[in-house]
Design a protein around this motif. Structure first.
Motif, PDB file in Angstrom:
ATOM      1  N   UNK A  33      -0.418 -37.740  17.686  1.00  0.00           N
ATOM      2  CA  UNK A  33      -0.654 -38.959  18.472  1.00  0.00           C
ATOM      3  C   UNK A  33      -2.123 -39.373  18.450  1.00  0.00           C
ATOM      4  N   UNK A  34      -2.988 -38.401  18.179  1.00  0.00           N
ATOM      5  CA  UNK A  34      -4.426 -38.678  18.100  1.00  0.00           C
ATOM      6  C   UNK A  34      -4.867 -39.020  16.673  1.00  0.00           C
ATOM      7  N   UNK A  35      -3.902 -39.080  15.756  1.00  0.00           N
ATOM      8  CA  UNK A  35      -4.213 -39.508  14.391  1.00  0.00           C
ATOM      9  C   UNK A  35      -4.386 -38.391  13.387  1.00  0.00           C
ATOM     10  N   UNK A  36      -4.130 -37.151  13.786  1.00  0.00           N
ATOM     11  CA  UNK A  36      -4.282 -36.022  12.874  1.00  0.00           C
ATOM     12  C   UNK A  36      -2.974 -35.750  12.123  1.00  0.00           C
ATOM     13  N   UNK A  37      -3.089 -35.196  10.935  1.00  0.00           N
ATOM     14  CA  UNK A  37      -1.927 -34.825  10.123  1.00  0.00           C
ATOM     15  C   UNK A  37      -1.717 -33.320  10.266  1.00  0.00           C
ATOM     16  N   UNK A  38      -0.551 -32.912  10.723  1.00  0.00           N
ATOM     17  CA  UNK A  38      -0.300 -31.504  11.017  1.00  0.00           C
ATOM     18  C   UNK A  38       0.839 -30.943  10.164  1.00  0.00           C
ATOM     19  N   UNK A  39       0.642 -29.731   9.648  1.00  0.00           N
ATOM     20  CA  UNK A  39       1.689 -28.952   9.001  1.00  0.00           C
ATOM     21  C   UNK A  39       1.890 -27.689   9.820  1.00  0.00           C
ATOM     22  N   UNK A  40       3.092 -27.141   9.775  1.00  0.00           N
ATOM     23  CA  UNK A  40       3.403 -25.947  10.554  1.00  0.00           C
ATOM     24  C   UNK A  40       4.012 -24.870   9.662  1.00  0.00           C
ATOM     25  N   UNK A  41       3.745 -23.616   9.982  1.00  0.00           N
ATOM     26  CA  UNK A  41       4.420 -22.496   9.343  1.00  0.00           C
ATOM     27  C   UNK A  41       4.486 -21.340  10.335  1.00  0.00           C
ATOM     28  N   UNK A  42       5.426 -20.433  10.105  1.00  0.00           N
ATOM     29  CA  UNK A  42       5.654 -19.356  11.074  1.00  0.00           C
ATOM     30  C   UNK A  42       5.148 -18.007  10.613  1.00  0.00           C
ATOM     31  N   UNK A  43       4.577 -17.924   9.421  1.00  0.00           N
ATOM     32  CA  UNK A  43       4.063 -16.645   8.917  1.00  0.00           C
ATOM     33  C   UNK A  43       2.803 -16.867   8.099  1.00  0.00           C
ATOM     34  N   UNK A  44       2.008 -15.811   7.993  1.00  0.00           N
ATOM     35  CA  UNK A  44       0.771 -15.891   7.216  1.00  0.00           C
ATOM     36  C   UNK A  44       1.074 -16.029   5.723  1.00  0.00           C
ATOM     37  N   UNK A  45       2.210 -15.491   5.286  1.00  0.00           N
ATOM     38  CA  UNK A  45       2.583 -15.590   3.872  1.00  0.00           C
ATOM     39  C   UNK A  45       2.783 -17.042   3.475  1.00  0.00           C
ATOM     40  N   UNK A  46       3.500 -17.788   4.306  1.00  0.00           N
ATOM     41  CA  UNK A  46       3.713 -19.209   4.010  1.00  0.00           C
ATOM     42  C   UNK A  46       2.406 -19.991   4.075  1.00  0.00           C
ATOM     43  N   UNK A  47       1.523 -19.581   4.986  1.00  0.00           N
ATOM     44  CA  UNK A  47       0.258 -20.302   5.179  1.00  0.00           C
ATOM     45  C   UNK A  47      -0.647 -20.203   3.960  1.00  0.00           C
ATOM     46  N   UNK A  48      -0.499 -19.136   3.181  1.00  0.00           N
ATOM     47  CA  UNK A  48      -1.383 -18.899   2.040  1.00  0.00           C
ATOM     48  C   UNK A  48      -1.002 -19.729   0.810  1.00  0.00           C
ATOM     49  N   UNK A  49       0.033 -20.543   0.914  1.00  0.00           N
ATOM     50  CA  UNK A  49       0.444 -21.351  -0.231  1.00  0.00           C
ATOM     51  C   UNK A  49      -0.521 -22.501  -0.505  1.00  0.00           C
ATOM     52  N   UNK A  50      -1.316 -22.890   0.504  1.00  0.00           N
ATOM     53  CA  UNK A  50      -2.306 -23.959   0.329  1.00  0.00           C
ATOM     54  C   UNK A  50      -3.480 -23.721   1.268  1.00  0.00           C
ATOM     55  N   UNK A  51      -4.686 -24.019   0.819  1.00  0.00           N
ATOM     56  CA  UNK A  51      -5.868 -23.848   1.685  1.00  0.00           C
ATOM     57  C   UNK A  51      -6.619 -25.168   1.882  1.00  0.00           C
ATOM     58  N   UNK A  52      -5.929 -26.289   1.639  1.00  0.00           N
ATOM     59  CA  UNK A  52      -6.579 -27.597   1.740  1.00  0.00           C
ATOM     60  C   UNK A  52      -6.412 -28.180   3.143  1.00  0.00           C
ATOM     61  N   UNK A  53      -7.005 -27.508   4.113  1.00  0.00           N
ATOM     62  CA  UNK A  53      -6.932 -27.958   5.504  1.00  0.00           C
ATOM     63  C   UNK A  53      -8.327 -27.970   6.131  1.00  0.00           C
ATOM     64  N   UNK A  54      -8.548 -28.952   6.992  1.00  0.00           N
ATOM     65  CA  UNK A  54      -9.818 -29.012   7.725  1.00  0.00           C
ATOM     66  C   UNK A  54      -9.861 -27.987   8.846  1.00  0.00           C
ATOM     67  N   UNK A  92      -1.058  -9.553   9.062  1.00  0.00           N
ATOM     68  CA  UNK A  92      -2.476  -9.293   8.782  1.00  0.00           C
ATOM     69  C   UNK A  92      -3.191 -10.643   8.713  1.00  0.00           C
ATOM     70  N   UNK A  93      -4.131 -10.850   9.636  1.00  0.00           N
ATOM     71  CA  UNK A  93      -4.786 -12.157   9.737  1.00  0.00           C
ATOM     72  C   UNK A  93      -5.997 -12.300   8.809  1.00  0.00           C
ATOM     73  N   UNK A  94      -6.506 -11.182   8.303  1.00  0.00           N
ATOM     74  CA  UNK A  94      -7.708 -11.249   7.461  1.00  0.00           C
ATOM     75  C   UNK A  94      -7.522 -12.104   6.202  1.00  0.00           C
ATOM     76  N   UNK A  95      -6.382 -12.013   5.497  1.00  0.00           N
ATOM     77  CA  UNK A  95      -6.210 -12.886   4.320  1.00  0.00           C
ATOM     78  C   UNK A  95      -6.257 -14.365   4.677  1.00  0.00           C
ATOM     79  N   UNK A  96      -5.719 -14.713   5.847  1.00  0.00           N
ATOM     80  CA  UNK A  96      -5.765 -16.114   6.291  1.00  0.00           C
ATOM     81  C   UNK A  96      -7.209 -16.556   6.516  1.00  0.00           C
ATOM     82  N   UNK A  97      -7.944 -15.726   7.229  1.00  0.00           N
ATOM     83  CA  UNK A  97      -9.332 -16.066   7.551  1.00  0.00           C
ATOM     84  C   UNK A  97     -10.173 -16.160   6.277  1.00  0.00           C
ATOM     85  N   UNK A  98      -9.913 -15.280   5.325  1.00  0.00           N
ATOM     86  CA  UNK A  98     -10.644 -15.305   4.058  1.00  0.00           C
ATOM     87  C   UNK A  98     -10.256 -16.530   3.229  1.00  0.00           C
ATOM     88  N   UNK A  99      -8.970 -16.826   3.178  1.00  0.00           N
ATOM     89  CA  UNK A  99      -8.498 -17.961   2.381  1.00  0.00           C
ATOM     90  C   UNK A  99      -9.006 -19.284   2.922  1.00  0.00           C
TER      91      UNK A  99
END
Length: 295
Positions: free
Chosen positions: A22-43, A55-62
């Protein structure tokens, strides 16, 4: 902004995505870190630390080039301390107001922008000053300090290298600005101030200026010889009389430099003749560049 929400509580993720959308942002959702690692093009990445067995470290690194904000239900080493040490920017405690989340996102966006801007300016200054080989001894240097050099770039190099040595920011003020005095007076007393164009200050304003800076951390530069000041003066000899050999200035910049630095040495008739312009054009140049002629 493009935002990734990593959250196994679907309804919570959808609620956050709806409000951000509603504030104009584009949001994607996922329920696991594995799915999240498929793309790193997020602000921004909103990472829930309530997902068991992840394990959250791969997310933080990616997403090290993104703003990673932890969404936590309780504070512990595993949910907050370790992820922050790994590179996450901040955390927010559930339940939270969306306004507080936006405030955190905006804060870190501003921080990253200023950080990149500062790095860019520093690279530019290092490149700009790379042709200046002069070394300075900054030990036991006391401010206020005056610098006399016929080439402004050498004085600039001195001031910025001094500030870098002190690991403090440098606040720039030009005396061609009619509000320069009030600007200096408004700054915190501990601020390192670099004041240029002392050669243009009017005689009637000189005492006021010297009184203003006497108890401040100020470096003052002039392209003219400095006398009648009760402060230390550093004279820097440049290899060039006017411009650095690697510089080719636009005509407008050249005219501005000449008017600014030589108007007190030549009468207007002679100065305009040397520049190949009329006296009226010279007056118009002063008005355009905001140059005040010293009387």
């Amino acid at each position: 902004m493009k935002i990734l929400i990593i959250e196994n509580e679907i309804y919570l993720a959808q609620s956050i995505a709806t409000k951000l959308g509603e504030l104009g942002h584009i949001c994607d959702m996922c329920t696991s870190t594995k799915d999240a690692l498929k793309s790193n093009l997020y602000d921004v990445v909103l990472l829930s630390t309530n997902i068991n067995g992840q394990d959250f470290n791969p997310i933080i690194e990616a997403f090290k080039n993104s703003i990673v904000i932890l969404m936590v239900s309780y504070i512990s080493n595993d949910t907050v301390s370790k992820p922050l040490s790994a590179g996450a920017k901040d955390y927010i405690l559930k339940p939270f107001m969306i306004e507080e989340l936006i405030r955190k996102i905006n804060h870190f966006q501003d921080y990253e922008r200023l950080k990149r801007q500062s790095e860019s300016y520093e690279r530019y200054l290092n490149h700009s000053f790379s042709s200046i080989s002069s070394e300075h001894n900054f030990e036991n240097l006391e401010l206020p300090l005056f610098i006399s050099c016929n080439f402004q770039k050498y004085s600039d190099s001195f001031a910025f290298k001094y500030a870098n040595k002190q690991n403090k920011p440098l606040y720039f003020v030009s005396l061609t600005n009619p509000k320069a005095m009030s600007e200096i007076a408004s700054l915190p007393i501990s601020t390192i101030i670099y004041v240029t164009d002392f050669q243009v200050i009017k005689k009637s304003e000189k005492k006021e200026f010297l009184d203003l800076i006497k108890d401040r951390n100020v470096i003052v530069s002039s392209t003219d010889k400095i006398d009648d000041v009760d402060f230390d003066i550093v004279e820097i000899k440049s290899d060039n009389n006017i411009f650095d050999q690697s510089d080719i200035l636009p005509i407008e910049d050249y005219v501005k430099y000449i008017v600014l630095n030589y108007q007190h040495k030549f009468p207007d008739t002679e100065l305009s003749k040397k520049l190949g312009i009329s006296r009226k054009s010279l007056w118009e140049k002063r008005k355009k560049y905001g140059i005040t002629k010293k009387k």
